[in-house]
Design an enzyme around this catalytic site. Sequence first.
Site: not given
Length: 337
Positions: A196, A253
Amino acid sequence: MTQRRCVRAAVFSAGSWGTAVAKIMVDAGTDVIVHARRNEIADAINTQHRNPGYFPDIALPAALTATTDPAAALAGADFLVLSIPAQTLRTNLAAWAPQIGPGTVIVSLMKGIEQGSHLRASQIITEVTGVSADRVAVLSGPNLAREIMDGQPAAATVACPDEDAARRFQQACHTPSFRPYTSTDVIGCELGGAVKNVIALAVGIASGMGLGDNAAAMLITRGLAETTRLAVAMGAHPATLAGLAGLGDLVATCSSPLSRNRTFGTLLGRGLSVEEATAATRQTTEGVKSAEAILALAHAHDVEMPITDVISALLHDKVTLDQATAALMQRPPKPER
């Protein structure tokens, strides 16, 4: 009546996420000592109840203590919580390993893949320390440190092959504002957390280039697809990647200006070089360090990861921003899967 023994944790180190987890654990009733590299940080935590390097404006619990002595931090620890850059884990852990107790559970907060070896943090931990895999846990999820320090609600996944160890750490960090779930899928949690960061770089780059929400949504969605492909190929359960350590961490994120990786990507998208963006952010950006290693894992497992491929090439000056965009948009059309 016998009193319940207080659980003790040593948190290495006093960075932003290490400090946040230390605070969570103290709030949960755990006895926590932080290992700091610098005397001035340890002294500030002990005497001022502040971490001037990361959260100078937030008061830390008075019960939280700090030391620069790794042996003192590890003495009697039920949990060793590691929050250091993935690329320095091997060297640091080799120095600390002799002080780790025979029953201590080691918990990784790291979200990176080691360059060269292409190992996950849990694999490095077992290799360096010799502990069994059932004594190594991972904490992962959508956990922006600043929000947690502000007391905002958050959740995470605690993964460990030993379900009892996962439950014990769950209890050691469960507070009214922090809700941990348990899992046995260490691989899925670690890969979700590592990949990610690379996808967040891509989303940040798109933002820095002035691209809109459609582009961000495309990158997040297709980023989840390639993360899941790699994780499943390496033995993870696909449901893990749809949960907190996968989709949850990815969305936070990629979406938040508090994210180091997204911020780094935004600087790249505005035309800064990797060196200039590194100087501007001044903190470890795991996606930059891990992209090439993740891509090597993809090649080893014959998994297609176009976003990771393009970001790795961009980071190593093999393509320009415009070429990176074209490479993703001009791929042959195919069924969505």
